[in-house]
Design a protein around this motif. Structure first.
Motif, PDB file in Angstrom:
ATOM      1  N   LEU A  12       1.030  -0.632 -14.583  1.00 12.57           N
ATOM      2  CA  LEU A  12       2.170   0.263 -14.409  1.00 12.57           C
ATOM      3  C   LEU A  12       2.622   0.954 -15.688  1.00 12.57           C
ATOM      4  N   ALA A  13       2.174   0.495 -16.835  1.00 14.42           N
ATOM      5  CA  ALA A  13       2.598   1.130 -18.084  1.00 14.42           C
ATOM      6  C   ALA A  13       2.312   2.629 -18.086  1.00 14.42           C
ATOM      7  N   PRO A  14       1.125   3.087 -17.636  1.00 16.80           N
ATOM      8  CA  PRO A  14       0.894   4.540 -17.618  1.00 16.80           C
ATOM      9  C   PRO A  14       1.858   5.283 -16.687  1.00 16.80           C
ATOM     10  N   PRO A  33       0.815  -1.234   0.000  1.00 20.23           N
ATOM     11  CA  PRO A  33       0.000   0.000   0.000  1.00 20.23           C
ATOM     12  C   PRO A  33       0.847   1.282   0.000  1.00 20.23           C
ATOM     13  N   ALA A  34       1.941   1.288   0.741  1.00 18.06           N
ATOM     14  CA  ALA A  34       2.815   2.469   0.761  1.00 18.06           C
ATOM     15  C   ALA A  34       3.480   2.674  -0.595  1.00 18.06           C
ATOM     16  N   LEU A  35       3.883   1.587  -1.237  1.00 17.43           N
ATOM     17  CA  LEU A  35       4.472   1.692  -2.572  1.00 17.43           C
ATOM     18  C   LEU A  35       3.439   2.212  -3.573  1.00 17.43           C
ATOM     19  N   SER A  36       2.211   1.755  -3.438  1.00 15.44           N
ATOM     20  CA  SER A  36       1.146   2.233  -4.327  1.00 15.44           C
ATOM     21  C   SER A  36       0.932   3.737  -4.161  1.00 15.44           C
ATOM     22  N   ARG A  37       0.981   4.219  -2.916  1.00 14.35           N
ATOM     23  CA  ARG A  37       0.853   5.664  -2.683  1.00 14.35           C
ATOM     24  C   ARG A  37       2.045   6.419  -3.268  1.00 14.35           C
ATOM     25  N   ALA A  38       3.209   5.789  -3.252  1.00 15.05           N
ATOM     26  CA  ALA A  38       4.412   6.442  -3.782  1.00 15.05           C
ATOM     27  C   ALA A  38       4.348   6.636  -5.294  1.00 15.05           C
ATOM     28  N   LEU A  39       3.433   5.970  -5.975  1.00 16.65           N
ATOM     29  CA  LEU A  39       3.260   6.185  -7.414  1.00 16.65           C
ATOM     30  C   LEU A  39       2.784   7.610  -7.712  1.00 16.65           C
ATOM     31  N   GLU A  40       2.307   8.308  -6.684  1.00 22.76           N
ATOM     32  CA  GLU A  40       1.844   9.691  -6.825  1.00 22.76           C
ATOM     33  C   GLU A  40       2.901  10.697  -6.376  1.00 22.76           C
ATOM     34  N   ASP A  41       4.094  10.238  -6.037  1.00 23.13           N
ATOM     35  CA  ASP A  41       5.147  11.115  -5.546  1.00 23.13           C
ATOM     36  C   ASP A  41       5.478  12.181  -6.595  1.00 23.13           C
ATOM     37  N   PRO A  42       5.820  13.392  -6.164  1.00 26.64           N
ATOM     38  CA  PRO A  42       6.159  14.424  -7.140  1.00 26.64           C
ATOM     39  C   PRO A  42       7.492  14.184  -7.864  1.00 26.64           C
ATOM     40  N   HIS A  43       8.349  13.370  -7.303  1.00 28.37           N
ATOM     41  CA  HIS A  43       9.654  13.150  -7.925  1.00 28.37           C
ATOM     42  C   HIS A  43       9.612  11.902  -8.809  1.00 28.37           C
ATOM     43  N   PRO A  44      10.018  12.014 -10.092  1.00 29.46           N
ATOM     44  CA  PRO A  44       9.927  10.869 -11.002  1.00 29.46           C
ATOM     45  C   PRO A  44      10.764   9.660 -10.574  1.00 29.46           C
ATOM     46  N   ARG A  45      11.900   9.865  -9.936  1.00 28.94           N
ATOM     47  CA  ARG A  45      12.732   8.731  -9.523  1.00 28.94           C
ATOM     48  C   ARG A  45      12.026   7.899  -8.451  1.00 28.94           C
ATOM     49  N   GLY A  77       4.401   8.123 -18.014  1.00 30.26           N
ATOM     50  CA  GLY A  77       4.454   9.453 -17.415  1.00 30.26           C
ATOM     51  C   GLY A  77       5.876   9.847 -17.052  1.00 30.26           C
ATOM     52  N   ILE A  78       6.608   8.922 -16.486  1.00 33.43           N
ATOM     53  CA  ILE A  78       7.995   9.191 -16.094  1.00 33.43           C
ATOM     54  C   ILE A  78       8.857   9.402 -17.329  1.00 33.43           C
ATOM     55  N   GLY A 119       8.302  10.933 -19.949  1.00 36.46           N
ATOM     56  CA  GLY A 119       8.216  12.298 -20.445  1.00 36.46           C
ATOM     57  C   GLY A 119       8.365  13.353 -19.369  1.00 36.46           C
ATOM     58  N   ASP A 120       8.813  12.958 -18.166  1.00 38.48           N
ATOM     59  CA  ASP A 120       8.831  13.860 -17.025  1.00 38.48           C
ATOM     60  C   ASP A 120      10.248  14.278 -16.645  1.00 38.48           C
ATOM     61  N   GLY A 121      10.527  15.541 -16.728  1.00 38.49           N
ATOM     62  CA  GLY A 121      11.768  16.074 -16.194  1.00 38.49           C
ATOM     63  C   GLY A 121      12.958  15.989 -17.126  1.00 38.49           C
ATOM     64  N   ASP A 122      14.083  16.448 -16.600  1.00 34.34           N
ATOM     65  CA  ASP A 122      15.304  16.538 -17.383  1.00 34.34           C
ATOM     66  C   ASP A 122      16.281  15.403 -17.112  1.00 34.34           C
ATOM     67  N   ASP A 123      15.988  14.554 -16.145  1.00 36.07           N
ATOM     68  CA  ASP A 123      16.925  13.479 -15.795  1.00 36.07           C
ATOM     69  C   ASP A 123      16.773  12.336 -16.801  1.00 36.07           C
ATOM     70  N   MET A 124      17.668  12.328 -17.774  1.00 40.06           N
ATOM     71  CA  MET A 124      17.567  11.339 -18.847  1.00 40.06           C
ATOM     72  C   MET A 124      17.789   9.918 -18.340  1.00 40.06           C
ATOM     73  N   SER A 125      18.566   9.753 -17.273  1.00 38.88           N
ATOM     74  CA  SER A 125      18.771   8.394 -16.760  1.00 38.88           C
ATOM     75  C   SER A 125      17.479   7.829 -16.186  1.00 38.88           C
ATOM     76  N   VAL A 126      16.677   8.673 -15.533  1.00 44.54           N
ATOM     77  CA  VAL A 126      15.381   8.228 -14.998  1.00 44.54           C
ATOM     78  C   VAL A 126      14.422   7.960 -16.157  1.00 44.54           C
ATOM     79  N   ARG A 127      14.410   8.844 -17.140  1.00 43.29           N
ATOM     80  CA  ARG A 127      13.526   8.652 -18.285  1.00 43.29           C
ATOM     81  C   ARG A 127      13.891   7.375 -19.050  1.00 43.29           C
ATOM     82  N   THR A 128      15.187   7.138 -19.219  1.00 45.13           N
ATOM     83  CA  THR A 128      15.645   5.940 -19.918  1.00 45.13           C
ATOM     84  C   THR A 128      15.302   4.689 -19.125  1.00 45.13           C
ATOM     85  N   ALA A 129      15.446   4.757 -17.807  1.00 49.12           N
ATOM     86  CA  ALA A 129      15.085   3.611 -16.957  1.00 49.12           C
ATOM     87  C   ALA A 129      13.592   3.302 -17.066  1.00 49.12           C
ATOM     88  N   ALA A 130      12.770   4.337 -17.192  1.00 50.91           N
ATOM     89  CA  ALA A 130      11.328   4.121 -17.361  1.00 50.91           C
ATOM     90  C   ALA A 130      11.044   3.404 -18.677  1.00 50.91           C
TER      91      ALA A 130
END
Length: 152
Positions: free
Chosen positions: A79-81, A48-60, A85-86, A88-99
């Protein structure tokens, strides 16, 4: 019979969930999500805590929470959506690539991501292009072929 380490495991899980909810420290939150994903059965009560973390403001944080959920309950969460979302979110290309890699790991369940991945194959970032091409091959192999023919 309870494992002798059960109280220690419960305490570790509680501590980790508290860190996942640490509003002031996104680094602690993403490390907590990542650790819960490695926890196996002892981490399941933290779902449940991990599910809530899907709404975190930070993409990582969202990325690591989604990865953890997929490890703890493969195929159960949509989880695909989140990964899209990640992507296309932010400037951290490593996070975007990991998504994008995470989308590929979902395989055909991420079929809705194919148009965005095709666009990413033509994008300016080489690592993201490569990851998108690889993800297309895992999601819908026939979709990867046109990307190859387009010169990737």
């Amino acid at each position: 019979m309870d494992s002798p380490n059960l109280p220690e495991r419960r305490a570790n899980r509680r501590f980790t969930v508290e860190k996942l909810q640490d509003a002031a420290n996104y680094v602690a939150r993403f490390h907590a999500a990542e650790n819960l994903g490695k926890g196996g059965a002892w981490a399941r009560p933290a779902i449940p805590a991990l599910s809530r973390a899907l709404e975190d403001p930070h993409p990582r944080v969202r990325l690591d929470a989604a990865r953890a959920l997929e490890k703890l309950e493969p195929g159960k969460h949509k989880l695909a959506p989140v990964f899209l979302g990640i992507m296309g979110d932010g400037d951290d290309m490593s996070v975007r690539t990991a998504a994008v890699h995470a989308l590929g790991a979902l395989g055909p369940a991420a079929r809705d991501a194919v148009p965005r991945l095709r666009a990413a194959v033509r994008g300016p970032d080489a690592a993201l292009r490569y990851a998108a091409h690889e993800a297309l091959g895992k999601i819908e192999p026939k979709s990867a072929l046109p990307a190859v023919l387009m010169g990737y």
